[in-house]
Design a protein around this motif. Structure first.
Motif, PDB file in Angstrom:
ATOM      1  N   ALA A   1     -28.839  -0.151   1.769  1.00  0.00           N
ATOM      2  CA  ALA A   1     -29.419   1.054   1.175  1.00  0.00           C
ATOM      3  C   ALA A   1     -29.679   0.907  -0.324  1.00  0.00           C
ATOM      4  O   ALA A   1     -30.192   1.823  -0.958  1.00  0.00           O
ATOM      5  CB  ALA A   1     -28.497   2.245   1.415  1.00  0.00           C
ATOM      6  N   LYS A   2     -29.300  -0.248  -0.879  1.00  0.00           N
ATOM      7  CA  LYS A   2     -29.399  -0.505  -2.317  1.00  0.00           C
ATOM      8  C   LYS A   2     -28.595   0.503  -3.123  1.00  0.00           C
ATOM      9  O   LYS A   2     -28.971   0.928  -4.218  1.00  0.00           O
ATOM     10  CB  LYS A   2     -30.867  -0.515  -2.762  1.00  0.00           C
ATOM     11  CG  LYS A   2     -31.670  -1.653  -2.128  1.00  0.00           C
ATOM     12  CD  LYS A   2     -33.077  -1.735  -2.680  1.00  0.00           C
ATOM     13  CE  LYS A   2     -33.821  -2.927  -2.057  1.00  0.00           C
ATOM     14  NZ  LYS A   2     -35.201  -3.061  -2.572  1.00  0.00           N
ATOM     15  N   GLN A   3     -27.438   0.892  -2.543  1.00  0.00           N
ATOM     16  CA  GLN A   3     -26.461   1.737  -3.221  1.00  0.00           C
ATOM     17  C   GLN A   3     -25.092   1.083  -3.031  1.00  0.00           C
ATOM     18  O   GLN A   3     -24.235   1.606  -2.323  1.00  0.00           O
ATOM     19  CB  GLN A   3     -26.464   3.153  -2.631  1.00  0.00           C
ATOM     20  CG  GLN A   3     -27.798   3.865  -2.744  1.00  0.00           C
ATOM     21  CD  GLN A   3     -27.783   5.231  -2.082  1.00  0.00           C
ATOM     22  OE1 GLN A   3     -26.842   6.001  -2.236  1.00  0.00           O
ATOM     23  NE2 GLN A   3     -28.834   5.546  -1.338  1.00  0.00           N
TER      24      GLN A   3
ATOM     25  N   GLN B   1     -32.399   5.504   3.001  1.00  0.00           N
ATOM     26  CA  GLN B   1     -31.804   5.995   1.763  1.00  0.00           C
ATOM     27  C   GLN B   1     -32.154   5.139   0.550  1.00  0.00           C
ATOM     28  O   GLN B   1     -31.734   5.425  -0.559  1.00  0.00           O
ATOM     29  CB  GLN B   1     -30.277   6.073   1.899  1.00  0.00           C
ATOM     30  CG  GLN B   1     -29.814   7.168   2.835  1.00  0.00           C
ATOM     31  CD  GLN B   1     -28.307   7.333   2.803  1.00  0.00           C
ATOM     32  OE1 GLN B   1     -27.725   7.661   1.764  1.00  0.00           O
ATOM     33  NE2 GLN B   1     -27.663   7.131   3.938  1.00  0.00           N
ATOM     34  N   ARG B   2     -32.932   4.085   0.759  1.00  0.00           N
ATOM     35  CA  ARG B   2     -33.309   3.238  -0.375  1.00  0.00           C
ATOM     36  C   ARG B   2     -34.058   4.047  -1.435  1.00  0.00           C
ATOM     37  O   ARG B   2     -34.898   4.868  -1.097  1.00  0.00           O
ATOM     38  CB  ARG B   2     -34.194   2.086   0.102  1.00  0.00           C
ATOM     39  CG  ARG B   2     -33.405   1.020   0.840  1.00  0.00           C
ATOM     40  CD  ARG B   2     -34.294  -0.158   1.173  1.00  0.00           C
ATOM     41  NE  ARG B   2     -33.523  -1.236   1.784  1.00  0.00           N
ATOM     42  CZ  ARG B   2     -34.018  -2.418   2.110  1.00  0.00           C
ATOM     43  NH1 ARG B   2     -35.298  -2.674   1.879  1.00  0.00           N
ATOM     44  NH2 ARG B   2     -33.262  -3.355   2.653  1.00  0.00           N
TER      45      ARG B   2
ATOM     46  N   VAL C   1     -31.587   2.155   5.453  1.00  0.00           N
ATOM     47  CA  VAL C   1     -32.916   1.792   4.959  1.00  0.00           C
ATOM     48  C   VAL C   1     -33.648   3.026   4.440  1.00  0.00           C
ATOM     49  O   VAL C   1     -34.334   2.987   3.399  1.00  0.00           O
ATOM     50  CB  VAL C   1     -33.731   1.099   6.069  1.00  0.00           C
ATOM     51  CG1 VAL C   1     -35.183   0.927   5.649  1.00  0.00           C
ATOM     52  CG2 VAL C   1     -33.116  -0.245   6.418  1.00  0.00           C
TER      53      VAL C   1
ATOM     54  N   GLN D   1     -25.212  -1.935   0.797  1.00  0.00           N
ATOM     55  CA  GLN D   1     -26.095  -2.916   0.174  1.00  0.00           C
ATOM     56  C   GLN D   1     -27.504  -2.825   0.755  1.00  0.00           C
ATOM     57  O   GLN D   1     -28.495  -2.966   0.031  1.00  0.00           O
ATOM     58  CB  GLN D   1     -25.517  -4.313   0.366  1.00  0.00           C
ATOM     59  CG  GLN D   1     -24.208  -4.530  -0.398  1.00  0.00           C
ATOM     60  CD  GLN D   1     -23.485  -5.799   0.003  1.00  0.00           C
ATOM     61  OE1 GLN D   1     -23.789  -6.405   1.036  1.00  0.00           O
ATOM     62  NE2 GLN D   1     -22.510  -6.207  -0.792  1.00  0.00           N
TER      63      GLN D   1
END
Length: 248
Positions: free
Chosen positions: A77-79, A247-248, A245, A75
């Protein structure tokens, strides 16, 4: 999403339960084998220092998120990844096997635990066909002679889905080895899943699991073994968070 770096990096390549069961159903319908691993923080502490474990992980067909910290990192990483502990996959995968008339094998743990798990699963899932149970000897080499013998037993039994309850890294090492010796069998590494079903281990209450406190329950049950393990897990969290972070 990827976790770790270099040769020990692992990608969680199945983000949701729906995607996993669709993929497994496709493999079983086609008669093709697979290897499924459930990534958690303990694995992430082992991978950088165990090249054989890292190699085995890279040989897995499906990798899912096991453990709240892995989900939280995804989460960050927004993935986002869905939580899929190995123990929670045993019953639904067995139900899928029964629906598709796929024979099942149970490997690992102890004879008593496997007997109890078999009885529990067959009582819960009508039509489930468990054709083989085998508890390897103490000191089992997941790539040795007994591993090859288990593969032969699997091939002879007709099993097409095999739950491996050996703990990390043995279960992942065996799954990677067995993919070559029993190519039509799907291997799911599920840790203590069979021990929970048989009652040989007691899982954390649902409330503690809902509050992400299963780690505390396990630490209280076996402090000498689990406290050092969790200390190592907490120690790698800052670096994992930074990588997430990035990998965002």
């Amino acid at each position: 999403m990827k976790f770790g770096a270099g040769r020990s990096a692992v990608e969680v390549n199945v983000p949701t339960r729906a995607a996993l069961f669709q993929a497994v159903r496709g493999k079983l319908a086609a008669g093709n084998g697979f290897a499924l691993a459930t990534l958690n923080l303990d694995h992430l502490t082992k991978l950088p220092v165990d090249s054989a474990f890292a190699e085995a992980y890279n040989a897995q067909d499906f990798v899912v998120a096991d453990g709240r910290p892995v989900v939280w990192l995804s989460q960050l990483a927004k993935q986002p990844l869905e939580l899929m502990p190995g123990s929670d996959l045993v019953v639904p995968l067995s139900s899928l096997a029964a629906e598709m008339n796929v024979p099942v094998a149970l490997v690992g743990s102890s004879d008593a635990a496997l007997c109890g798990a078999k009885a529990a699963l067959q009582a819960r899932i009508p039509g489930l066909n468990i054709v083989l149970t085998h508890a390897p000897a103490y000191g089992f080499d997941p790539k040795g002679t007994e591993a090859a013998e288990i593969c032969e037993m699997l091939n002879t039994s007709g099993a097409k889905l095999c739950f491996i309850a050996l703990g990390a890294p043995k279960q992942e090492l065996f799954a990677a080895f067995a993919r070559g010796c029993a190519p039509s069998v799907g291997f799911a590494s599920i840790g203590a899943g069979l021990d929970f079903l048989s009652g040989h281990q007691v899982r954390a209450p649902k409330m503690m699991r809902a509050l992400a406190l299963e780690w505390l329950w396990r630490a209280l049950q076996s402090p000498r073994r689990m406290v050092p393990r969790y200390a190592k897990c907490f120690a790698i969290l800052p670096e994992l968070a930074l990588n997430a972070v990035r990998q965002r």
